[in-house]
Design a protein around this motif. Structure first.
Motif, PDB file in Angstrom:
ATOM      1  N   PRO A   1       0.803  -1.232   0.000  1.00 60.02           N
ATOM      2  CA  PRO A   1       0.000   0.000   0.000  1.00 60.02           C
ATOM      3  C   PRO A   1       0.831   1.274   0.000  1.00 60.02           C
ATOM      4  O   PRO A   1       0.487   2.242  -0.686  1.00 60.02           O
ATOM      5  CB  PRO A   1      -0.832  -0.131   1.282  1.00 60.02           C
ATOM      6  N   GLY A   2       1.935   1.287   0.735  1.00 57.58           N
ATOM      7  CA  GLY A   2       2.758   2.491   0.772  1.00 57.58           C
ATOM      8  C   GLY A   2       3.381   2.810  -0.569  1.00 57.58           C
ATOM      9  O   GLY A   2       3.359   3.949  -1.035  1.00 57.58           O
ATOM     10  N   ALA A   3       3.940   1.791  -1.227  1.00 57.38           N
ATOM     11  CA  ALA A   3       4.556   2.000  -2.536  1.00 57.38           C
ATOM     12  C   ALA A   3       3.511   2.333  -3.589  1.00 57.38           C
ATOM     13  O   ALA A   3       3.743   3.151  -4.482  1.00 57.38           O
ATOM     14  CB  ALA A   3       5.352   0.769  -2.943  1.00 57.38           C
ATOM     15  N   ALA A   4       2.349   1.695  -3.502  1.00 60.72           N
ATOM     16  CA  ALA A   4       1.310   1.926  -4.500  1.00 60.72           C
ATOM     17  C   ALA A   4       0.840   3.369  -4.503  1.00 60.72           C
ATOM     18  O   ALA A   4       0.563   3.935  -5.561  1.00 60.72           O
ATOM     19  CB  ALA A   4       0.126   0.984  -4.234  1.00 60.72           C
ATOM     20  N   CYS A   5       0.762   3.974  -3.334  1.00 62.85           N
ATOM     21  CA  CYS A   5       0.309   5.363  -3.255  1.00 62.85           C
ATOM     22  C   CYS A   5       1.389   6.347  -3.697  1.00 62.85           C
ATOM     23  O   CYS A   5       1.074   7.468  -4.091  1.00 62.85           O
ATOM     24  CB  CYS A   5      -0.123   5.697  -1.829  1.00 62.85           C
ATOM     25  N   GLY A   6       2.653   5.939  -3.634  1.00 61.58           N
ATOM     26  CA  GLY A   6       3.728   6.872  -3.933  1.00 61.58           C
ATOM     27  C   GLY A   6       4.297   6.760  -5.328  1.00 61.58           C
ATOM     28  O   GLY A   6       5.152   7.564  -5.712  1.00 61.58           O
ATOM     29  N   LEU A   7       3.861   5.770  -6.129  1.00 63.37           N
ATOM     30  CA  LEU A   7       4.427   5.549  -7.459  1.00 63.37           C
ATOM     31  C   LEU A   7       3.418   5.896  -8.538  1.00 63.37           C
ATOM     32  O   LEU A   7       2.215   5.686  -8.382  1.00 63.37           O
ATOM     33  CB  LEU A   7       4.863   4.093  -7.616  1.00 63.37           C
ATOM     34  N   SER A   8       3.933   6.406  -9.648  1.00 66.55           N
ATOM     35  CA  SER A   8       3.090   6.812 -10.760  1.00 66.55           C
ATOM     36  C   SER A   8       3.596   6.161 -12.041  1.00 66.55           C
ATOM     37  O   SER A   8       4.808   6.109 -12.296  1.00 66.55           O
ATOM     38  CB  SER A   8       3.108   8.338 -10.911  1.00 66.55           C
ATOM     39  N   ILE A   9       2.671   5.650 -12.873  1.00 70.48           N
ATOM     40  CA  ILE A   9       3.055   5.029 -14.132  1.00 70.48           C
ATOM     41  C   ILE A   9       3.574   6.085 -15.101  1.00 70.48           C
ATOM     42  O   ILE A   9       2.959   7.138 -15.271  1.00 70.48           O
ATOM     43  CB  ILE A   9       1.857   4.290 -14.757  1.00 70.48           C
ATOM     44  N   ASN A  10       4.706   5.795 -15.742  1.00 68.79           N
ATOM     45  CA  ASN A  10       5.261   6.680 -16.767  1.00 68.79           C
ATOM     46  C   ASN A  10       5.248   6.057 -18.155  1.00 68.79           C
ATOM     47  O   ASN A  10       5.289   6.770 -19.150  1.00 68.79           O
ATOM     48  CB  ASN A  10       6.688   7.094 -16.402  1.00 68.79           C
ATOM     49  N   ASP A  11       5.250   4.725 -18.231  1.00 69.75           N
ATOM     50  CA  ASP A  11       5.215   4.076 -19.536  1.00 69.75           C
ATOM     51  C   ASP A  11       4.771   2.630 -19.376  1.00 69.75           C
ATOM     52  O   ASP A  11       5.060   1.993 -18.350  1.00 69.75           O
ATOM     53  CB  ASP A  11       6.599   4.121 -20.208  1.00 69.75           C
ATOM     54  N   VAL A  12       4.069   2.122 -20.390  1.00 79.83           N
ATOM     55  CA  VAL A  12       3.693   0.708 -20.482  1.00 79.83           C
ATOM     56  C   VAL A  12       3.967   0.277 -21.915  1.00 79.83           C
ATOM     57  O   VAL A  12       3.359   0.796 -22.852  1.00 79.83           O
ATOM     58  CB  VAL A  12       2.206   0.478 -20.132  1.00 79.83           C
ATOM     59  N   HIS A  13       4.898  -0.660 -22.074  1.00 78.77           N
ATOM     60  CA  HIS A  13       5.308  -1.062 -23.430  1.00 78.77           C
ATOM     61  C   HIS A  13       5.994  -2.422 -23.358  1.00 78.77           C
ATOM     62  O   HIS A  13       6.737  -2.702 -22.408  1.00 78.77           O
ATOM     63  CB  HIS A  13       6.251  -0.013 -24.016  1.00 78.77           C
ATOM     64  N   LEU A  14       5.725  -3.282 -24.356  1.00 78.17           N
ATOM     65  CA  LEU A  14       6.360  -4.602 -24.458  1.00 78.17           C
ATOM     66  C   LEU A  14       6.163  -5.447 -23.202  1.00 78.17           C
ATOM     67  O   LEU A  14       7.043  -6.194 -22.786  1.00 78.17           O
ATOM     68  CB  LEU A  14       7.852  -4.452 -24.768  1.00 78.17           C
ATOM     69  N   GLY A  15       5.012  -5.327 -22.577  1.00 77.26           N
ATOM     70  CA  GLY A  15       4.711  -6.120 -21.387  1.00 77.26           C
ATOM     71  C   GLY A  15       5.322  -5.586 -20.109  1.00 77.26           C
ATOM     72  O   GLY A  15       5.213  -6.236 -19.071  1.00 77.26           O
ATOM     73  N   LEU A  16       5.963  -4.417 -20.149  1.00 80.71           N
ATOM     74  CA  LEU A  16       6.606  -3.828 -18.974  1.00 80.71           C
ATOM     75  C   LEU A  16       5.868  -2.565 -18.544  1.00 80.71           C
ATOM     76  O   LEU A  16       5.357  -1.810 -19.378  1.00 80.71           O
ATOM     77  CB  LEU A  16       8.063  -3.484 -19.261  1.00 80.71           C
ATOM     78  N   VAL A  17       5.844  -2.318 -17.241  1.00 83.82           N
ATOM     79  CA  VAL A  17       5.290  -1.101 -16.667  1.00 83.82           C
ATOM     80  C   VAL A  17       6.415  -0.387 -15.932  1.00 83.82           C
ATOM     81  O   VAL A  17       7.066  -0.976 -15.062  1.00 83.82           O
ATOM     82  CB  VAL A  17       4.132  -1.409 -15.698  1.00 83.82           C
ATOM     83  N   LEU A  18       6.682   0.883 -16.295  1.00 85.28           N
ATOM     84  CA  LEU A  18       7.720   1.684 -15.646  1.00 85.28           C
ATOM     85  C   LEU A  18       7.059   2.695 -14.718  1.00 85.28           C
ATOM     86  O   LEU A  18       6.157   3.435 -15.135  1.00 85.28           O
ATOM     87  CB  LEU A  18       8.578   2.423 -16.676  1.00 85.28           C
ATOM     88  N   LEU A  19       7.507   2.722 -13.461  1.00 88.29           N
ATOM     89  CA  LEU A  19       6.933   3.622 -12.470  1.00 88.29           C
ATOM     90  C   LEU A  19       8.021   4.474 -11.837  1.00 88.29           C
ATOM     91  O   LEU A  19       9.145   4.010 -11.618  1.00 88.29           O
ATOM     92  CB  LEU A  19       6.193   2.845 -11.377  1.00 88.29           C
ATOM     93  N   LEU A  20       7.660   5.727 -11.525  1.00 90.45           N
ATOM     94  CA  LEU A  20       8.538   6.652 -10.815  1.00 90.45           C
ATOM     95  C   LEU A  20       7.816   7.162  -9.575  1.00 90.45           C
ATOM     96  O   LEU A  20       6.586   7.079  -9.477  1.00 90.45           O
ATOM     97  CB  LEU A  20       8.921   7.847 -11.705  1.00 90.45           C
ATOM     98  N   LEU A  21       8.586   7.722  -8.646  1.00 95.75           N
ATOM     99  CA  LEU A  21       7.977   8.371  -7.493  1.00 95.75           C
ATOM    100  C   LEU A  21       7.085   9.501  -7.972  1.00 95.75           C
ATOM    101  O   LEU A  21       7.479  10.307  -8.829  1.00 95.75           O
ATOM    102  CB  LEU A  21       9.049   8.899  -6.546  1.00 95.75           C
ATOM    103  N   HIS A  22       5.869   9.550  -7.425  1.00 99.72           N
ATOM    104  CA  HIS A  22       4.915  10.557  -7.872  1.00 99.72           C
ATOM    105  C   HIS A  22       5.356  11.964  -7.485  1.00 99.72           C
ATOM    106  O   HIS A  22       5.222  12.905  -8.273  1.00 99.72           O
ATOM    107  CB  HIS A  22       3.537  10.251  -7.274  1.00 99.72           C
ATOM    108  N   ASP A  23       5.862  12.126  -6.299  1.00100.16           N
ATOM    109  CA  ASP A  23       6.279  13.440  -5.816  1.00100.16           C
ATOM    110  C   ASP A  23       7.782  13.410  -5.587  1.00100.16           C
ATOM    111  O   ASP A  23       8.264  12.863  -4.593  1.00100.16           O
ATOM    112  CB  ASP A  23       5.530  13.776  -4.516  1.00100.16           C
ATOM    113  N   ARG A  24       8.542  13.983  -6.499  1.00 98.53           N
ATOM    114  CA  ARG A  24      10.001  13.934  -6.413  1.00 98.53           C
ATOM    115  C   ARG A  24      10.581  15.202  -7.046  1.00 98.53           C
ATOM    116  O   ARG A  24       9.943  15.833  -7.897  1.00 98.53           O
ATOM    117  CB  ARG A  24      10.549  12.711  -7.151  1.00 98.53           C
ATOM    118  N   PRO A  25      11.790  15.581  -6.656  1.00101.74           N
ATOM    119  CA  PRO A  25      12.443  16.726  -7.298  1.00101.74           C
ATOM    120  C   PRO A  25      12.711  16.433  -8.778  1.00101.74           C
ATOM    121  O   PRO A  25      13.235  15.380  -9.122  1.00101.74           O
ATOM    122  CB  PRO A  25      13.752  16.874  -6.518  1.00101.74           C
ATOM    123  N   LYS A  26      12.356  17.363  -9.644  1.00107.45           N
ATOM    124  CA  LYS A  26      12.504  17.157 -11.078  1.00107.45           C
ATOM    125  C   LYS A  26      13.956  17.186 -11.530  1.00107.45           C
ATOM    126  O   LYS A  26      14.270  16.778 -12.644  1.00107.45           O
ATOM    127  CB  LYS A  26      11.720  18.244 -11.834  1.00107.45           C
TER     128      LYS A  26
END
Length: 386
Positions: A125-150
């Motif tokens: 639950p903690g990771a799920a709330c803090g991660l945001s999807i950035n890409d889905v391609h070739l069967g892979l899902v890439l996630l980054l921290l939702h709130d982070r320094p750019k």
């Protein structure tokens, strides 16, 4: 006089005649030869396998070596669509009330139909709330921290929901770019999957796109069975970012062989060639380049040609819905996803004209953007060998 109980000749012949007249038993019918699946010709077997759904085709390929060879030739050219990943949104009030729910809801998966598997990112639950999807391609899902320094190069979580494999990519080491003098003014735009070397293992390449100063740079991560190495490419001269990088939309779009990043209120997109890693701008048609016209890039379902979708002057594309085109389905279903103000989320089929309201069971709205999830294709065990 004849003894009692004995019969003479004629009487005896009469009593014996029924048995003598009985017909002989019929000959047994010849046994019919049984037909099995082994008797199917290659043409008939190929035709049967081509009519199966992708899931049933993969099951049939496990029957024997002959069926696996036939299944490898019957594979559909496009990977099967299993469903969609997105971050839900709270329901909004109808206009003119503004949307005030800014909650970042964890990503969910909605299967395409009842026959599709129920996938999950399997995050606590903690990771799920803090991660945001950035890409889905070739069967892979890439996630980054939702709130982070750019300005900080991110950790990237790569998940293969179908196989439940995952790997956490560390940020590039400091010595990846010797004499890095852009660290203080760097902006991270987003990440994307470049290629996948081995569909059954976590062997893939990903890119992290940054703006260093006023020029874009690609950072390439090569992952082989959990081991990650980074390399930094030279900044792309001639592609000047003379606006605030905040206007880049973090989500990447794979279309017609390239990767694109939309720019808010702009008449051009940032384009990356995943083979040459060249970065360039691509202008959009003048009618879509108006400052306040929102467009979406994608590809046509029948032949994969590049296309765009927008609602211009509330009439273009004949989409009679108050809102804006938000996505062209990456899975080539011919659908355009539409986000409205206070009236939910819709899908419009460009060929049939069908308009469908997308509703979640818990009352939340479908999120924006919609990430089509397809398997890594073709499966490694069905890849034809030379």
């Amino acid at each position: 006089m004849a003894p009692k109980g004995k019969c003479r000749g004629p009487k005896a012949q009469t009593l014996a005649s029924p048995a003598a007249a009985r017909p002989p038993p019929p000959h047994p019918a010849p046994a019919l030869s049984a037909t099995t699946v082994a008797d199917l010709t290659e043409e008939i077997l190929h035709a049967i396998l081509r009519s199966l759904t992708p899931a049933d085709l993969l099951r049939a390929a496990l029957a024997c070596h002959r069926w696996r060879r036939a299944a490898s030739r019957a594979l559909p050219p496009a990977p099967p669509l299993l469903g969609y990943f997105f971050h839900p949104r709270g329901p909004a009030e109808p206009p003119p009330a503004p949307t005030d729910d800014k909650t970042h809801y964890p990503a969910v998966f909605v299967p395409l139909d009842d026959a599709s598997p129920r996938l999950s990112l399997k995050l606590n639950p903690g990771a799920a709330c803090g991660l945001s999807i950035n890409d889905v391609h070739l069967g892979l899902v890439l996630l980054l921290l939702h709130d982070r320094p750019k300005s900080l190069l991110p950790r990237i979580l790569a998940v293969d929901p179908a196989s439940r494999r995952r790997v956490l990519l560390p940020p590039p080491p400091r010595d990846t770019l010797p004499g890095d003098r852009w660290r203080g003014e760097r902006s991270v735009i987003g990440v994307a999957v470049l290629s996948r070397a081995h569909p059954s293992r976590l062997s893939f390449d990903a890119v992290c796109l940054t703006i260093d100063g006023d020029l874009p740079r690609a950072w390439v991560a090569s992952v082989r069975d959990g081991e990650c190495t980074w390399r930094a490419l030279q900044r792309t001269e001639g592609v000047v970012v003379n606006f605030d990088p905040w206007w880049f939309e973090a989500r990447s779009v794979h279309a017609a062989g390239n990767i694109y990043w939309h720019i808010c209120n702009s008449s051009r997109l940032l384009q990356l060639d995943p083979c040459t890693l060249e970065i360039s701008y691509m202008p959009v048609p003048a009618v879509l380049g108006d400052r306040f016209k929102k467009y979406r890039i994608g590809e046509t379902p029948e032949d994969g040609r590049l296309c765009m979708a927008a609602i211009v002057d509330d009439e273009d594309l004949q989409i009679w819905v108050r809102g804006k085109a938000s996505d062209i389905d990456y899975a080539r279903t011919g659908k355009v996803f539409i986000k409205t103000w206070g009236y939910g989320r819709y899908s419009f089929h460009m060929e049939t004209g069908k308009l469908e309201h997308l509703v979640m069971e818990d009352g939340k709205e479908y999120g924006d953007p919609m990430y089509a999830y397809t398997l890594a294709w073709p499966p490694e065990f069905l890849t034809l060998k030379d």
